[in-house]
Design a protein around this motif. Structure first.
Motif, PDB file in Angstrom:
ATOM      1  N   GLU A  76       0.831  -1.208   0.000  1.00 38.42           N
ATOM      2  CA  GLU A  76       0.000   0.000   0.000  1.00 38.42           C
ATOM      3  C   GLU A  76       0.867   1.261   0.000  1.00 38.42           C
ATOM      4  N   SER A  77       1.923   1.248   0.793  1.00 44.73           N
ATOM      5  CA  SER A  77       2.829   2.396   0.843  1.00 44.73           C
ATOM      6  C   SER A  77       3.542   2.573  -0.493  1.00 44.73           C
ATOM      7  N   LEU A 126       1.394   4.295  -2.952  1.00 48.11           N
ATOM      8  CA  LEU A 126       1.329   5.739  -2.706  1.00 48.11           C
ATOM      9  C   LEU A 126       2.573   6.458  -3.230  1.00 48.11           C
ATOM     10  N   ARG A 153      -2.980  14.661   0.540  1.00 49.30           N
ATOM     11  CA  ARG A 153      -3.703  13.407   0.752  1.00 49.30           C
ATOM     12  C   ARG A 153      -2.737  12.225   0.845  1.00 49.30           C
ATOM     13  N   ILE A 154      -1.778  12.181  -0.065  1.00 55.48           N
ATOM     14  CA  ILE A 154      -0.798  11.087  -0.074  1.00 55.48           C
ATOM     15  C   ILE A 154       0.045  11.129   1.204  1.00 55.48           C
ATOM     16  N   THR A 190      -0.816  12.290   4.133  1.00 55.78           N
ATOM     17  CA  THR A 190      -1.645  11.836   5.258  1.00 55.78           C
ATOM     18  C   THR A 190      -1.775  10.319   5.260  1.00 55.78           C
ATOM     19  N   GLN A 191      -1.981   9.738   4.086  1.00 56.34           N
ATOM     20  CA  GLN A 191      -2.089   8.279   3.996  1.00 56.34           C
ATOM     21  C   GLN A 191      -0.769   7.599   4.348  1.00 56.34           C
ATOM     22  N   MET A 192       0.344   8.166   3.890  1.00 52.79           N
ATOM     23  CA  MET A 192       1.654   7.595   4.212  1.00 52.79           C
ATOM     24  C   MET A 192       1.911   7.667   5.710  1.00 52.79           C
ATOM     25  N   ASP A 233      -0.356   7.664   8.007  1.00 51.64           N
ATOM     26  CA  ASP A 233      -1.221   6.640   8.608  1.00 51.64           C
ATOM     27  C   ASP A 233      -0.586   5.251   8.505  1.00 51.64           C
ATOM     28  N   TYR A 234      -0.019   4.914   7.355  1.00 51.38           N
ATOM     29  CA  TYR A 234       0.642   3.615   7.188  1.00 51.38           C
ATOM     30  C   TYR A 234       1.876   3.497   8.074  1.00 51.38           C
TER      31      TYR A 234
END
Length: 104
Positions: free
Chosen positions: A25-26, A29, A56-57, A59-61, A63-64
């Motif tokens: 997933e990372s 991204l 957005r990317i 924030t997702q990174m 989170d991961y």
């Protein structure tokens, strides 16, 4: 964790699977981020759209990364509790290091 006697082979397979999913997933991204920031890639984004995508990317990174940290700490805690039941916490502390020595 492979050298940790407190995990069975099946548990280590599950741990490895969990880490591989987080890495997949990372990685996706990172590829998406490269598309957003590379000029001439066919994407016609305004500066605002580009910055929104980067935010957005990011924030997702993050989170991961936090999920990976939680997962690692949880697995070490499981090992520590199991070693505590056996009366062998020194070996686990030596394996994973003191909190001040940990690089993760």
């Amino acid at each position: 964790m492979v050298g940790d006697p407190n995990f069975s082979v099946k548990e280590l397979e599950a741990v490895a699977w969990g880490y591989s999913k987080l890495m997949e997933e990372s990685g996706a991204l990172v590829i998406e981020l490269k598309l957003v920031v590379t000029p001439g890639n066919g994407l016609s984004l305004s500066d605002k759209e580009r910055m929104d995508a980067i935010d957005r990317i990011y924030t997702q990174m993050l989170d991961y990364r936090n999920l990976t940290q939680y997962y690692t700490n949880r697995n070490i805690s499981i090992s520590y509790l199991r070693s505590k039941e056996k009366g062998d916490t020194r070996r686990i502390q030596a394996l994973y290091g003191k909190p001040s020595e940990r690089y993760w």
